[in-house]
Design an enzyme around this catalytic site. Structure first.
Site, mmCIF file in Angstrom:
data_model
loop_
_atom_site.group_PDB
_atom_site.id
_atom_site.type_symbol
_atom_site.label_atom_id
_atom_site.label_comp_id
_atom_site.label_asym_id
_atom_site.label_seq_id
_atom_site.Cartn_x
_atom_site.Cartn_y
_atom_site.Cartn_z
ATOM 1 N N CYS A 1 74.775 70.585 37.535
ATOM 2 C CA CYS A 1 73.834 69.641 38.372
ATOM 3 C C CYS A 1 73.007 68.081 37.735
ATOM 4 O O CYS A 1 72.621 68.320 37.001
ATOM 5 C CB CYS A 1 72.432 70.732 39.211
ATOM 6 S SG CYS A 1 71.101 70.774 37.918
ATOM 7 N N GLU A 2 72.801 67.353 38.792
ATOM 8 C CA GLU A 2 72.138 65.884 38.052
ATOM 9 C C GLU A 2 70.687 66.599 37.800
ATOM 10 O O GLU A 2 70.326 65.559 37.505
ATOM 11 C CB GLU A 2 72.191 65.073 39.295
ATOM 12 C CG GLU A 2 71.404 65.124 40.239
ATOM 13 C CD GLU A 2 71.902 64.312 42.035
ATOM 14 O OE1 GLU A 2 73.368 63.025 41.561
ATOM 15 O OE2 GLU A 2 71.602 63.881 42.253
ATOM 16 N N HIS A 3 69.713 66.918 38.195
ATOM 17 C CA HIS A 3 68.706 67.356 37.926
ATOM 18 C C HIS A 3 68.573 68.175 36.627
ATOM 19 O O HIS A 3 67.600 67.390 35.931
ATOM 20 C CB HIS A 3 67.915 68.169 38.915
ATOM 21 C CG HIS A 3 68.259 68.201 40.472
ATOM 22 N ND1 HIS A 3 69.436 68.931 41.248
ATOM 23 C CD2 HIS A 3 67.909 66.717 41.425
ATOM 24 C CE1 HIS A 3 69.235 68.045 42.230
ATOM 25 N NE2 HIS A 3 68.181 67.162 42.508
ATOM 26 N N HIS A 4 68.991 68.925 36.669
ATOM 27 C CA HIS A 4 69.249 69.427 34.660
ATOM 28 C C HIS A 4 69.938 69.234 33.931
ATOM 29 O O HIS A 4 69.927 69.539 32.670
ATOM 30 C CB HIS A 4 68.711 71.160 35.274
ATOM 31 C CG HIS A 4 67.383 71.399 36.077
ATOM 32 N ND1 HIS A 4 67.746 71.683 37.483
ATOM 33 C CD2 HIS A 4 65.700 70.787 36.104
ATOM 34 C CE1 HIS A 4 66.418 71.640 38.023
ATOM 35 N NE2 HIS A 4 65.379 71.682 37.205
ATOM 36 N N CYS B 1 70.292 76.291 36.561
ATOM 37 C CA CYS B 1 69.034 76.273 36.697
ATOM 38 C C CYS B 1 68.400 77.256 37.305
ATOM 39 O O CYS B 1 67.262 76.823 37.107
ATOM 40 C CB CYS B 1 69.060 74.468 37.226
ATOM 41 S SG CYS B 1 69.550 74.600 38.355
ATOM 42 N N GLN C 1 75.790 70.312 44.771
ATOM 43 C CA GLN C 1 76.259 70.688 45.456
ATOM 44 C C GLN C 1 77.670 69.709 47.243
ATOM 45 O O GLN C 1 78.119 69.876 47.663
ATOM 46 C CB GLN C 1 76.359 71.824 46.236
ATOM 47 C CG GLN C 1 77.699 73.013 45.958
ATOM 48 C CD GLN C 1 76.762 74.696 46.534
ATOM 49 O OE1 GLN C 1 76.797 75.198 45.243
ATOM 50 N NE2 GLN C 1 77.406 75.189 47.210
ATOM 51 N N HIS D 1 74.516 78.097 40.510
ATOM 52 C CA HIS D 1 73.279 77.386 39.682
ATOM 53 C C HIS D 1 73.051 77.702 38.412
ATOM 54 O O HIS D 1 72.366 78.880 38.540
ATOM 55 C CB HIS D 1 72.781 76.636 40.373
ATOM 56 C CG HIS D 1 73.458 76.194 41.322
ATOM 57 N ND1 HIS D 1 73.582 74.471 41.801
ATOM 58 C CD2 HIS D 1 74.384 75.750 42.203
ATOM 59 C CE1 HIS D 1 74.533 74.341 42.286
ATOM 60 N NE2 HIS D 1 74.938 75.125 42.724
HETATM 61 N N1 GTP Z 1 70.129 70.459 47.364
HETATM 62 C C1 GTP Z 1 70.360 71.446 45.676
HETATM 63 N N2 GTP Z 1 69.071 71.541 44.865
HETATM 64 C C2 GTP Z 1 69.626 72.253 43.715
HETATM 65 C C3 GTP Z 1 71.392 71.461 43.423
HETATM 66 N N3 GTP Z 1 71.185 72.233 42.070
HETATM 67 C C4 GTP Z 1 69.766 72.620 41.551
HETATM 68 N N4 GTP Z 1 69.237 71.840 42.633
HETATM 69 C C5 GTP Z 1 67.677 71.791 42.578
HETATM 70 O O1 GTP Z 1 67.001 70.362 42.176
HETATM 71 C C6 GTP Z 1 65.289 71.271 42.578
HETATM 72 C C7 GTP Z 1 64.774 70.342 41.750
HETATM 73 O O2 GTP Z 1 63.212 70.246 41.341
HETATM 74 P P1 GTP Z 1 62.085 69.708 40.870
HETATM 75 O O3 GTP Z 1 60.893 70.677 41.472
HETATM 76 O O4 GTP Z 1 62.026 68.788 40.836
HETATM 77 O O5 GTP Z 1 62.218 70.328 39.790
HETATM 78 P P2 GTP Z 1 61.901 71.968 38.813
HETATM 79 O O6 GTP Z 1 60.128 72.152 38.540
HETATM 80 O O7 GTP Z 1 62.877 72.454 37.537
HETATM 81 O O8 GTP Z 1 62.596 73.351 39.601
HETATM 82 P P3 GTP Z 1 62.805 75.034 39.671
HETATM 83 O O9 GTP Z 1 64.315 74.857 39.593
HETATM 84 O O10 GTP Z 1 62.082 75.117 40.618
HETATM 85 O O11 GTP Z 1 61.944 75.276 37.961
HETATM 86 C C8 GTP Z 1 65.842 72.509 42.387
HETATM 87 O O12 GTP Z 1 64.255 73.095 43.067
HETATM 88 C C9 GTP Z 1 67.033 73.258 41.826
HETATM 89 O O13 GTP Z 1 67.279 74.226 42.827
HETATM 90 C C10 GTP Z 1 72.076 70.707 44.454
HETATM 91 O O14 GTP Z 1 73.521 71.281 44.323
HETATM 92 N N5 GTP Z 1 71.581 70.796 45.405
HETATM 93 ZN ZN ZN Z 2 69.536 71.834 38.752
#
Ligand code: GTP
Ligand code: ZN
Length: 216
Positions: A104-107, A175, A145, A173
């Site tokens: 995932c590009e977020h984590h 994360c 995704q 996921h």
């Molecule tokens: N739509 C989508 N979201 C994703 C995917 N992979 C990870 N995420 C979400 O990306 C979001 C990033 O949210 P943030 O609030 O910025 O990050 P965070 O504080 O680490 O969020 P939490 O995971 O809720 O603790 C999270 O809700 C993840 O679940 C994906 O493939 N699609």
């Molecule tokens: Zn993630």
């Protein structure tokens, strides 16, 4: 840091990724650069990067990271074009249960599961192995995704011009399980369709039935 450089250069002699094709992007400089950063990250998390067990870790991580993102160096459309054949088969072709490993590009944590990909030929079919190759080329990148699902659909539609494409991806996921909300069993399903799979309810239903069925 000198130890790190020695270890990195021995690895560089291969200049090749594990069992994968040589790719220019994986040059000595980049592996060294990533390794040096991970050497510092080990210190930042309170570890001793010079203890025996961690000596090769920065290079291993650099190598692993490069493998996990090698999709940037692949051209999915060219992969399909390399094996397209004229064929008068006009029923659905479905490749299901294709393993997906992405990040995932977020984590930058893994998400993994299965992709099910179908198309209805319009005079041309594609070599079957090329469909999982396209899935890999897009999944071995930083992704969400939803985008992964759309990119696979669009690549097949734009390159092969079939009567329709259907993609369903089911993933867990990390994360959401090993950190954050910590839900161990939740699975995310995404889908993307074109042509007949949108316009013809029966076709879409047949696809859904086939991916749900345990035929093997
Ligand atoms: N739509 C989508 N979201 C994703 C995917 N992979 C990870 N995420 C979400 O990306 C979001 C990033 O949210 P943030 O609030 O910025 O990050 P965070 O504080 O680490 O969020 P939490 O995971 O809720 O603790 C999270 O809700 C993840 O679940 C994906 O493939 N699609
Ligand atoms: Zn993630």
């Amino acid at each position: 840091m000198d130890d790190l450089k020695k270890l990195t250069s021995s690895m560089m002699e291969e200049n090749e990724m594990d069992g994968y094709q040589k790719i220019d992007r994986y040059n000595e400089e980049k592996i060294r650069d990533i390794s040096e950063k991970y050497y510092d990250i080990l210190k930042d998390i309170g570890e001793d990067p010079n203890r025996e067990g961690l000596l090769k870790t920065p290079e291993r991580v650099a190598k692993a990271l490069q493998f996990l993102t090698h999709g940037y160096d692949l051209n999915p459309s060219e992969i399909l074009k390399s094996a397209m054949f004229t064929e008068e088969y006009s029923q659905m072709v479905l490749v299901k249960d294709i393993e997906v490993y992405s990040m995932c590009e977020h984590h930058m944590l893994p998400f993994f599961g299965k992709a099910h990909v179908a198309y209805i030929p319009n005079g041309k079919v594609v070599g079957l192995s090329k469909i999982p190759r396209v899935v890999d080329a897009f999944s071995r990148r930083l992704q969400v995704q939803e985008r992964l699902t759309n990119e696979i659909r669009d690549c097949i539609q734009d390159t092969l011009s079939p009567l329709g494409v259907a993609v369903v991806i089911e993933c867990k996921h990390m994360c959401m399980s090993m950190r954050g909300i910590q839900k161990q069993n939740s699975v995310t399903t995404t889908s993307a369709f074109t042509g007949e799979f949108i316009n013809n309810e029966k076709t879409r239903y047949e696809f859904m039935q086939l991916i749900a069925a345990h035929l093997s």
